[in-house]
Design a protein around this motif. Structure first.
Motif, PDB file in Angstrom:
ATOM      1  N   LEU A   1      -5.170  21.441  15.028  1.00  0.00           N
ATOM      2  CA  LEU A   1      -4.302  22.605  14.824  1.00  0.00           C
ATOM      3  C   LEU A   1      -2.825  22.239  14.759  1.00  0.00           C
ATOM      4  N   ARG A   2      -2.364  21.435  15.718  1.00  0.00           N
ATOM      5  CA  ARG A   2      -0.942  21.081  15.741  1.00  0.00           C
ATOM      6  C   ARG A   2      -0.547  20.332  14.467  1.00  0.00           C
ATOM      7  N   LEU A   3      -1.385  19.403  14.047  1.00  0.00           N
ATOM      8  CA  LEU A   3      -1.116  18.648  12.828  1.00  0.00           C
ATOM      9  C   LEU A   3      -1.052  19.570  11.615  1.00  0.00           C
ATOM     10  N   LEU A   4      -2.008  20.476  11.520  1.00  0.00           N
ATOM     11  CA  LEU A   4      -2.060  21.390  10.375  1.00  0.00           C
ATOM     12  C   LEU A   4      -0.855  22.327  10.334  1.00  0.00           C
ATOM     13  N   VAL A   5      -0.529  22.908  11.484  1.00  0.00           N
ATOM     14  CA  VAL A   5       0.574  23.872  11.512  1.00  0.00           C
ATOM     15  C   VAL A   5       1.898  23.174  11.207  1.00  0.00           C
ATOM     16  N   LEU A   6       2.125  22.013  11.824  1.00  0.00           N
ATOM     17  CA  LEU A   6       3.363  21.281  11.541  1.00  0.00           C
ATOM     18  C   LEU A   6       3.426  20.866  10.074  1.00  0.00           C
ATOM     19  N   GLY A   7       2.310  20.412   9.528  1.00  0.00           N
ATOM     20  CA  GLY A   7       2.288  19.979   8.138  1.00  0.00           C
ATOM     21  C   GLY A   7       2.538  21.125   7.174  1.00  0.00           C
TER      22      GLY A   7
ATOM     23  N   GLN B   1       2.711  33.335   6.840  1.00  0.00           N
ATOM     24  CA  GLN B   1       2.717  32.443   5.676  1.00  0.00           C
ATOM     25  C   GLN B   1       1.992  31.127   5.993  1.00  0.00           C
ATOM     26  N   ILE B   2       2.197  30.628   7.208  1.00  0.00           N
ATOM     27  CA  ILE B   2       1.487  29.415   7.617  1.00  0.00           C
ATOM     28  C   ILE B   2      -0.010  29.699   7.688  1.00  0.00           C
ATOM     29  N   ARG B   3      -0.359  30.828   8.272  1.00  0.00           N
ATOM     30  CA  ARG B   3      -1.771  31.191   8.351  1.00  0.00           C
ATOM     31  C   ARG B   3      -2.385  31.293   6.956  1.00  0.00           C
ATOM     32  N   ALA B   4      -1.655  31.923   6.021  1.00  0.00           N
ATOM     33  CA  ALA B   4      -2.168  32.066   4.656  1.00  0.00           C
ATOM     34  C   ALA B   4      -2.326  30.707   3.978  1.00  0.00           C
ATOM     35  N   ASP B   5      -1.375  29.805   4.201  1.00  0.00           N
ATOM     36  CA  ASP B   5      -1.478  28.475   3.599  1.00  0.00           C
ATOM     37  C   ASP B   5      -2.723  27.755   4.128  1.00  0.00           C
ATOM     38  N   LEU B   6      -2.934  27.823   5.443  1.00  0.00           N
ATOM     39  CA  LEU B   6      -4.089  27.129   6.025  1.00  0.00           C
ATOM     40  C   LEU B   6      -5.396  27.743   5.524  1.00  0.00           C
ATOM     41  N   GLU B   7      -5.401  29.063   5.368  1.00  0.00           N
ATOM     42  CA  GLU B   7      -6.602  29.711   4.838  1.00  0.00           C
ATOM     43  C   GLU B   7      -6.850  29.293   3.390  1.00  0.00           C
ATOM     44  N   SER B   8      -5.759  29.112   2.623  1.00  0.00           N
ATOM     45  CA  SER B   8      -5.935  28.690   1.227  1.00  0.00           C
ATOM     46  C   SER B   8      -6.490  27.274   1.150  1.00  0.00           C
ATOM     47  N   TRP B   9      -6.283  26.474   2.203  1.00  0.00           N
ATOM     48  CA  TRP B   9      -6.853  25.130   2.273  1.00  0.00           C
ATOM     49  C   TRP B   9      -8.271  25.167   2.827  1.00  0.00           C
ATOM     50  N   GLY B  10      -8.718  26.351   3.281  1.00  0.00           N
ATOM     51  CA  GLY B  10     -10.047  26.457   3.891  1.00  0.00           C
ATOM     52  C   GLY B  10     -10.086  25.949   5.315  1.00  0.00           C
ATOM     53  N   ALA B  11      -8.908  25.723   5.921  1.00  0.00           N
ATOM     54  CA  ALA B  11      -8.851  25.111   7.250  1.00  0.00           C
ATOM     55  C   ALA B  11      -9.474  25.996   8.321  1.00  0.00           C
ATOM     56  N   HIS B  12      -9.485  27.314   8.094  1.00  0.00           N
ATOM     57  CA  HIS B  12     -10.091  28.201   9.088  1.00  0.00           C
ATOM     58  C   HIS B  12     -11.609  28.030   9.121  1.00  0.00           C
ATOM     59  N   GLU B  13     -12.177  27.374   8.099  1.00  0.00           N
ATOM     60  CA  GLU B  13     -13.626  27.164   8.056  1.00  0.00           C
ATOM     61  C   GLU B  13     -14.027  25.861   8.740  1.00  0.00           C
TER      62      GLU B  13
ATOM     63  N   GLY C   1      -5.220  33.816  15.304  1.00  0.00           N
ATOM     64  CA  GLY C   1      -4.582  33.864  16.620  1.00  0.00           C
ATOM     65  C   GLY C   1      -4.091  32.506  17.082  1.00  0.00           C
ATOM     66  N   SER C   2      -4.856  31.472  16.781  1.00  0.00           N
ATOM     67  CA  SER C   2      -4.473  30.133  17.246  1.00  0.00           C
ATOM     68  C   SER C   2      -3.219  29.636  16.535  1.00  0.00           C
ATOM     69  N   VAL C   3      -3.020  30.044  15.290  1.00  0.00           N
ATOM     70  CA  VAL C   3      -1.823  29.626  14.553  1.00  0.00           C
ATOM     71  C   VAL C   3      -0.576  30.212  15.206  1.00  0.00           C
ATOM     72  N   TYR C   4      -0.599  31.515  15.504  1.00  0.00           N
ATOM     73  CA  TYR C   4       0.562  32.145  16.138  1.00  0.00           C
ATOM     74  C   TYR C   4       0.815  31.549  17.519  1.00  0.00           C
ATOM     75  N   HIS C   5      -0.258  31.305  18.260  1.00  0.00           N
ATOM     76  CA  HIS C   5      -0.104  30.702  19.590  1.00  0.00           C
ATOM     77  C   HIS C   5       0.515  29.303  19.465  1.00  0.00           C
TER      78      HIS C   5
ATOM     79  N   MET D   1       4.800  25.452  20.302  1.00  0.00           N
ATOM     80  CA  MET D   1       5.610  24.327  19.815  1.00  0.00           C
ATOM     81  C   MET D   1       7.093  24.682  19.787  1.00  0.00           C
ATOM     82  N   ALA D   2       7.416  25.970  19.592  1.00  0.00           N
ATOM     83  CA  ALA D   2       8.817  26.380  19.694  1.00  0.00           C
ATOM     84  C   ALA D   2       9.299  26.173  21.131  1.00  0.00           C
ATOM     85  N   GLY D   3       8.442  26.501  22.100  1.00  0.00           N
ATOM     86  CA  GLY D   3       8.795  26.309  23.502  1.00  0.00           C
ATOM     87  C   GLY D   3       8.964  24.853  23.878  1.00  0.00           C
ATOM     88  N   GLN D   4       8.312  23.962  23.136  1.00  0.00           N
ATOM     89  CA  GLN D   4       8.409  22.520  23.401  1.00  0.00           C
ATOM     90  C   GLN D   4       9.547  21.858  22.630  1.00  0.00           C
TER      91      GLN D   4
END
Length: 200
Positions: free
Chosen positions: A4-10, A22-34, A41-45, A50-53
């Motif tokens: 997840l961290r790798l995908l969201v940062l990428g 927009q990040i969620r939509a990009d990951l879905e377009s890659w099929g990453a949710h499958e 929910g995990s993308v927003y979390h 990562m903003a907190g870090q």
């Protein structure tokens, strides 16, 4: 390592600056949710975490009194986030046996590395797989017939098959990179990091 961290940062790095949807939509377009844990929910979390870090900078872009809802947040990578992302990407590609979803994420984002660097980490992976196989067979008697070893023989056969298949796939990818396939970082057509732009 989880993907997840790798995908969201990428995904965020490729946009420069973006809202969570927009990040969620990009990951879905890659099929990453499958094939990964990148659910909505995990993308927003992950973005908030990562903003907190200090890996992401968060900017509020809406007035809740005007938009009749909570302000939207745009995210972009900080320098620390950039280093974290590239480190995760290199480690995932060099790892002898990462989780399959981690390897899928890393291969999907491989064009974010310069060609020489990608080749270096993949050769590290190929060497590690060769050493692993050598380590397995080094302890077997020369005349070993694994079919006579029962379930233990099948376990060893599985290790050997995994090492051979992984090494073959890695060598194939190395060869493609050596022949100039893909648009790597710094090359024409590469998915380089965009300058920060307001979200759509």
């Amino acid at each position: 390592m989880k993907p997840l961290r790798l995908l969201v940062l990428g995904a965020l790095r490729r946009r420069g600056r973006a809202h969570g949807y927009q990040i969620r939509a990009d990951l879905e377009s890659w099929g990453a949710h499958e094939w990964s844990t990148a659910t909505s929910g995990s993308v927003y979390h992950a973005l908030r975490s990562m903003a907190g870090q200090g890996l992401l900078a968060a900017t509020f872009d809406g007035d809740p009194s005007v938009a009749a809802g909570p302000p939207r947040i745009e995210y972009e990578l900080t320098e620390k986030g950039e280093q974290e992302y590239l480190g995760l990407l290199r480690r995932a590609l060099a790892d002898r046996e990462p989780r399959l979803d981690v390897l899928c994420a890393a291969v999907g984002l491989i064009e974010d590395l310069p060609r020489g660097q990608a080749l270096q980490v993949l050769r590290t992976r190929a060497d590690a797989m060769r050493d692993w196989r050598t380590g397995i067979t080094a302890h077997l008697p020369a005349d070993t017939e694994l079919d006579t070893w029962g379930p233990v023989g099948e376990v060893i056969s599985l290790w050997l098959a995994t090492a051979d298949t992984g090494a073959q796939w890695t060598r194939r990818l190395i060869r493609r990179l050596e022949e100039g396939d893909f648009s790597m970082a710094g090359e024409p057509g590469s998915p380089t990091r965009h300058p920060a732009q307001p979200a759509e």
